[in-house]
Design an enzyme around this catalytic site. Structure first.
Site, short mmCIF file in Angstrom:
data_model
loop_
_atom_site.label_atom_id
_atom_site.label_comp_id
_atom_site.label_asym_id
_atom_site.label_seq_id
_atom_site.Cartn_x
_atom_site.Cartn_y
_atom_site.Cartn_z
N PHE A 64 0.86 -1.18 0.00
CA PHE A 64 0.00 0.00 0.00
C PHE A 64 0.90 1.23 0.00
O PHE A 64 1.65 1.45 0.94
CB PHE A 64 -0.96 0.06 1.20
CG PHE A 64 -1.88 1.25 1.08
CD1 PHE A 64 -3.01 1.20 0.29
CD2 PHE A 64 -1.57 2.45 1.70
CE1 PHE A 64 -3.83 2.32 0.13
CE2 PHE A 64 -2.38 3.57 1.55
CZ PHE A 64 -3.51 3.50 0.76
N ASP B 212 9.17 2.84 2.35
CA ASP B 212 8.00 3.65 2.63
C ASP B 212 7.70 3.50 4.12
O ASP B 212 7.16 2.48 4.56
CB ASP B 212 6.81 3.17 1.78
CG ASP B 212 5.54 3.99 2.04
OD1 ASP B 212 5.50 4.73 3.05
OD2 ASP B 212 4.59 3.87 1.24
N LYS C 156 2.10 11.03 7.46
CA LYS C 156 1.28 10.73 8.63
C LYS C 156 1.79 11.42 9.91
O LYS C 156 1.58 12.61 10.06
CB LYS C 156 1.14 9.22 8.78
CG LYS C 156 0.36 8.63 7.57
CD LYS C 156 -0.31 7.30 7.83
CE LYS C 156 -1.31 7.00 6.70
NZ LYS C 156 -0.93 5.93 5.82
C1 LIG Z 1 -1.10 5.99 4.35
C2 LIG Z 1 0.00 5.46 3.52
C3 LIG Z 1 0.35 6.05 2.29
C4 LIG Z 1 -0.46 7.16 1.66
O1 LIG Z 1 -0.52 8.30 2.43
P1 LIG Z 1 -1.72 9.37 2.15
O2 LIG Z 1 -1.37 10.51 3.05
O3 LIG Z 1 -3.00 8.70 2.51
O4 LIG Z 1 -1.64 9.72 0.71
C5 LIG Z 1 1.44 5.54 1.61
N1 LIG Z 1 2.16 4.51 2.12
C6 LIG Z 1 1.86 3.92 3.29
C7 LIG Z 1 2.70 2.80 3.80
C8 LIG Z 1 0.76 4.36 4.01
O5 LIG Z 1 0.42 3.75 5.17
#
Ligand SMILES: *Cc1c(COP(=O)(O)O)cnc(C)c1O
Length: 398
Positions: free
Chosen positions: A140, A225, A254
């Site tokens: 994701f 990520d 985040k």
């Molecule tokens: C939440 C998330 C994203 C995307 O972030 P947004 O602020 O919702 O665009 C990308 N990678 C990971 C691992 C995430 O948990």
């Protein structure tokens, strides 16, 4: 207005791209949120880990209001006095040479993909238009068209094609598959150190180490990520530190703002973000002074309140307590730090609804997993209360 009226308005006038629990939150403080009908809940999702510092942390709130009263947005056409201070902070925190600020996580992922491709052409010497990026199954990384194009979740893709070429998918945790997928045109391997949305999937020990070594040997960028796994959630500042690897680039978001404001970043070795020249990439709001002031305060809170250490200690205790719940619906309990997945033999949604009725907010992920990810400021007594409620609910005692 009360819950039923507000839910009706949202359903009537909003696009239905989410299926939220019908809890309408009006206020938050630390680990607690309050709904419009006056009920109190322990937030065990923490906005997908954006609120690691707890809701409305007073220090971050102060940074926000003070900066909002001075200047909020200059655009990058001019300089502002907050951006350099955050850049320096990110350097000292991560040891990385350069940073580039964006807003949402998906935008930062896009930024890393663009940097990786340009690095592939200008530094590695991949023939024009041939660059490939390897990603993992069940990844994701956000919701843009490019990103969902390399998702393996059918619903994320269905109806949104055609997609960008240049991505290859390998199974998560499988080092042989990664090695086989690498070609002379591979510019990067993008991976979550622990897959969050997939259901808190911790890879086999040594996987990240082996992947980083493999990337180095083949001149491939190793990009992590850490948008959800980073900034304390797993019990370390960054989840990849469990394997003592140094990525070429890392993506943050985040909790970088403690939930106050969308702030994301890519941090990297000089060679990676160094490929960008004026005009190559940008964002009107990226690196704005309000975002930078908020992010610096959010990082101060993480460090001063030793939130990664809290997550390590309390998380290990919580995992043990959750593992001790004997319920026929539980298939597996896994996690790291204050990030716990309870995989059930059946759909998790009804169980999340039952937990909400008991004052615990959590959200199912991948149908059968209940994710527990409370703010890292949670107290031991609050964990004990939550685990007891979860125990009662999952064993059918209530
Ligand atoms: C939440 C998330 C994203 C995307 O972030 P947004 O602020 O919702 O665009 C990308 N990678 C990971 C691992 C995430 O948990």
């Amino acid at each position: 207005m009360i819950t039923t009226d507000l839910v009706a308005l949202e359903e009537r006038y909003g696009a239905h791209n989410y299926h939220p629990l019908d809890v309408v939150i009006t206020r938050g403080e630390g680990v607690w949120v309050y709904d419009v009908d006056g009920r109190r809940y322990l937030d065990c999702l923490a906005a997908y880990s954006a609120v690691n510092q707890g809701h409305c942390h007073p220090r971050i709130l102060h940074a926000l209001t003070a900066q909002a009263a001075r200047v909020t947005l200059t655009s990058r056409a001019f300089r502002n006095e907050q951006l350099p201070l955050l850049l320096e902070r990110l350097h000292s925190l991560t040891g990385m040479d350069l940073a580039l600020l964006m807003n949402s996580g998906a935008e930062a992922v896009e930024t890393a993909l663009k940097a990786a491709r340009k690095w592939g052409y200008t530094v590695k010497g991949i023939p024009d238009g041939q660059a490939e990026i390897i990603v993992c199954a069940n990844n994701f990384h956000g919701r843009t068209i490019a990103i969902v194009g390399f998702s393996t979740e059918e619903q994320y893709r269905q109806g949104f094609g055609p997609f960008a070429p240049g991505f290859r998918v390998v199974p998560f945790g499988d080092i042989a598959a990664l090695e086989q997928a690498i070609t002379p045109s591979t510019c990067a391997f993008l991976v979550e150190p622990i897959q969050g949305e997939a259901g808190i999937i911790v890879p086999p020990e040594g996987y990240l180490r082996a992947a980083a070594d493999l990337c180095k040997r083949h001149d491939v960028l190793f990009i992590v990520d850490e948008i959800q796994s980073g900034l304390g959630r797993t019990g370390r500042l960054f989840a990849h530190q469990y394997e003592d690897v140094t990525p070429d680039a890392m993506i943050l978001g985040k909790a970088l703002s403690g939930g106050f404001y969308p702030v994301s970043a890519v941090v990297s070795r000089r060679e990676v973000l160094g490929v960008f020249k004026p005009g190559d990439h940008g964002s009107t709001f990226g690196g704005n002074p309000l975002a930078c002031a908020v992010a610096r305060a959010a990082l101060d809170v993480l460090e001063d309140e030793r939130l990664p250490e809290r997550a390590a200690t309390l998380g290990a205790e919580m995992l043990e307590k959750v593992r001790a719940i004997a319920s026929p619906v539980i298939k597996e309990v896994r996690g790291r730090g204050l990030w716990i997945g309870i995989e059930l033999h059946e759909a998790a949604r009804p169980w999340c609804e039952r937990l909400a009725a008991r004052g615990i907010l959590c959200k199912e992920t991948h149908d059968r997993v209940i994710r527990l990810a409370p703010p890292l400021v949670i107290a031991r007594e609050e964990i004990d209360w939550a685990v007891n409620e979860i125990h009662q609910v999952l064993t059918g005692a209530r």
